[in-house]
Motif scaffolding. Structure first.
Motif, PDB file in Angstrom:
ATOM      1  N   UNK A  46       0.810  -1.215   0.000  1.00 30.51           N
ATOM      2  CA  UNK A  46       0.000   0.000   0.000  1.00 30.51           C
ATOM      3  C   UNK A  46       0.845   1.268   0.000  1.00 30.51           C
ATOM      4  N   UNK A  47       2.169   1.107   0.076  1.00 27.14           N
ATOM      5  CA  UNK A  47       3.048   2.263   0.002  1.00 27.14           C
ATOM      6  C   UNK A  47       3.568   2.791   1.322  1.00 27.14           C
ATOM      7  N   UNK A  48       3.271   2.119   2.440  1.00 31.86           N
ATOM      8  CA  UNK A  48       3.797   2.569   3.728  1.00 31.86           C
ATOM      9  C   UNK A  48       5.257   2.163   3.866  1.00 31.86           C
ATOM     10  N   UNK A  49       6.028   3.038   4.497  1.00 34.02           N
ATOM     11  CA  UNK A  49       7.423   2.695   4.767  1.00 34.02           C
ATOM     12  C   UNK A  49       7.499   1.813   6.005  1.00 34.02           C
ATOM     13  N   UNK A  50       8.662   1.219   6.210  1.00 35.60           N
ATOM     14  CA  UNK A  50       8.850   0.362   7.384  1.00 35.60           C
ATOM     15  C   UNK A  50       8.691   1.154   8.674  1.00 35.60           C
ATOM     16  N   UNK A  51       9.205   2.380   8.700  1.00 33.01           N
ATOM     17  CA  UNK A  51       9.091   3.228   9.888  1.00 33.01           C
ATOM     18  C   UNK A  51       7.634   3.564  10.165  1.00 33.01           C
ATOM     19  N   UNK A  52       6.886   3.903   9.125  1.00 31.54           N
ATOM     20  CA  UNK A  52       5.470   4.230   9.295  1.00 31.54           C
ATOM     21  C   UNK A  52       4.681   3.042   9.840  1.00 31.54           C
ATOM     22  N   UNK A  53       4.980   1.854   9.332  1.00 30.90           N
ATOM     23  CA  UNK A  53       4.286   0.669   9.816  1.00 30.90           C
ATOM     24  C   UNK A  53       4.638   0.385  11.270  1.00 30.90           C
ATOM     25  N   UNK A  54       5.905   0.532  11.622  1.00 29.10           N
ATOM     26  CA  UNK A  54       6.325   0.292  13.008  1.00 29.10           C
ATOM     27  C   UNK A  54       5.628   1.256  13.964  1.00 29.10           C
ATOM     28  N   UNK A  71      -6.241  -1.804   4.592  1.00 27.66           N
ATOM     29  CA  UNK A  71      -7.148  -2.064   3.474  1.00 27.66           C
ATOM     30  C   UNK A  71      -7.728  -0.768   2.930  1.00 27.66           C
ATOM     31  N   UNK A  72      -7.929   0.232   3.800  1.00 34.21           N
ATOM     32  CA  UNK A  72      -8.534   1.503   3.390  1.00 34.21           C
ATOM     33  C   UNK A  72      -7.502   2.532   2.963  1.00 34.21           C
ATOM     34  N   UNK A  73      -6.225   2.194   3.059  1.00 34.70           N
ATOM     35  CA  UNK A  73      -5.171   3.185   2.824  1.00 34.70           C
ATOM     36  C   UNK A  73      -5.100   3.565   1.346  1.00 34.70           C
ATOM     37  N   UNK A  74      -5.118   4.855   1.108  1.00 40.00           N
ATOM     38  CA  UNK A  74      -4.961   5.395  -0.250  1.00 40.00           C
ATOM     39  C   UNK A  74      -3.944   6.520  -0.189  1.00 40.00           C
ATOM     40  N   UNK A  75      -3.628   7.080  -1.319  1.00 35.67           N
ATOM     41  CA  UNK A  75      -2.692   8.206  -1.378  1.00 35.67           C
ATOM     42  C   UNK A  75      -3.356   9.371  -2.119  1.00 35.67           C
ATOM     43  N   UNK A  76      -3.735  10.438  -1.419  1.00 31.05           N
ATOM     44  CA  UNK A  76      -3.594  10.666   0.032  1.00 31.05           C
ATOM     45  C   UNK A  76      -4.637   9.868   0.811  1.00 31.05           C
ATOM     46  N   UNK A  77      -4.349   9.548   2.066  1.00 34.33           N
ATOM     47  CA  UNK A  77      -5.276   8.714   2.852  1.00 34.33           C
ATOM     48  C   UNK A  77      -6.501   9.505   3.304  1.00 34.33           C
ATOM     49  N   UNK A  78      -7.626   8.814   3.443  1.00 36.59           N
ATOM     50  CA  UNK A  78      -8.843   9.409   3.984  1.00 36.59           C
ATOM     51  C   UNK A  78      -8.803   9.240   5.510  1.00 36.59           C
TER      52      UNK A  78
END
Length: 244
Positions: A46-54, A71-78
């Motif tokens: 979905x495009x998240x970095x490792x730091x963002x996920x942590x 599942x709901x993540x978009x760019x830009x996110x809602x």
């Protein structure tokens, strides 16, 4: 070792209760690792970095809402939508906290708040089941904070570590669900439910919750099935309280 023996051992050193919590959580951890890897792999897709996920898994620490957010993540996110769904999915924690409240009542807030922050489905189930066993054996106090934190911290560290590993391995794993890792999520909950089984009568609220949640999932979009299942189960438990 019986509960009474474990408690006696704890009197000689607080570390023994903590280790007992870690040991009791170990089988659950083995089931947690696969779907932690799935979440990490999905996050990178979905495009998240490792730091963002942590940061997500470390600060939120609620697997169901994290899967929903990814599942709901978009760019830009809602953002408002993700926050609302996360709150809805995590609404079950209100009931979980209420179930633990009688055992936490006499603890100081500096110990209660960390216990609630690290509470997840697995640590809650283990802590509550252990407290009920201790109460049945006449052990006082029934709730062992060190046992609970041993299980909760083991879950927390494993979850954050392996979701991060999943993010790092995501490009190698590809679609992790093709390995069947997502089934581990359901398997862990079945094991936890089995450990809390009492009788058919006591299980009726579970059945009501399951049916209502399944019907809501089939006919209503979004994550409303979580709230519907929780509320219907609570209502069924209240209506049948004298029959169990």
């Amino acid at each position: 070792m019986s509960i009474a023996e474990a408690t006696s051992a704890a009197d000689g050193g607080s570390g023994s209760e903590f280790r007992r919590g870690v040991a009791s959580c170990a089988p659950v951890l083995l089931g947690t690792i696969p779907y932690a890897l799935v979440l990490g792999a999905q996050a990178t897709q979905k495009g998240l970095s490792t730091v963002e996920l942590s940061l997500l898994t470390g600060l939120n620490f609620a697997g169901g809402s994290e899967f929903a957010a990814i599942q709901l993540w978009t760019s830009p996110p809602h953002i408002l939508l993700i926050v609302a769904i996360a709150f809805l999915v995590n609404s079950r924690h209100l009931l979980m906290g209420a179930a633990l409240a009688p055992f936490l009542r006499d603890l100081p807030r500096r110990r209660v708040f960390p216990a609630l922050f690290f509470m997840c489905d697995e640590s809650w189930a283990l802590g509550l089941a252990d407290a009920k066993r201790r109460a049945a054996d006449g052990v006082t106090p029934a709730f062992s904070p060190r046992y609970y934190m041993g299980a909760a911290l083991a879950m927390y560290l494993t979850w954050v570590a392996f979701t991060t590993s999943g993010a790092l391995l995501g490009p190698v794993l590809g679609d992790a669900e093709t390995y069947g890792f997502d089934m581990a999520f359901a398997a862990v909950f079945l094991v936890l439910l089995r450990g809390m089984w009492k009788s058919i009568a006591a299980a009726r609220p579970w059945l009501v919750s399951l049916v209502i949640a399944a019907l809501t999932y089939l006919f209503a979009p979004g994550a409303w099935y979580v709230a519907a299942g929780a509320l219907s189960g609570l209502l069924a438990a209240w209506l049948t309280a004298g029959d169990a």
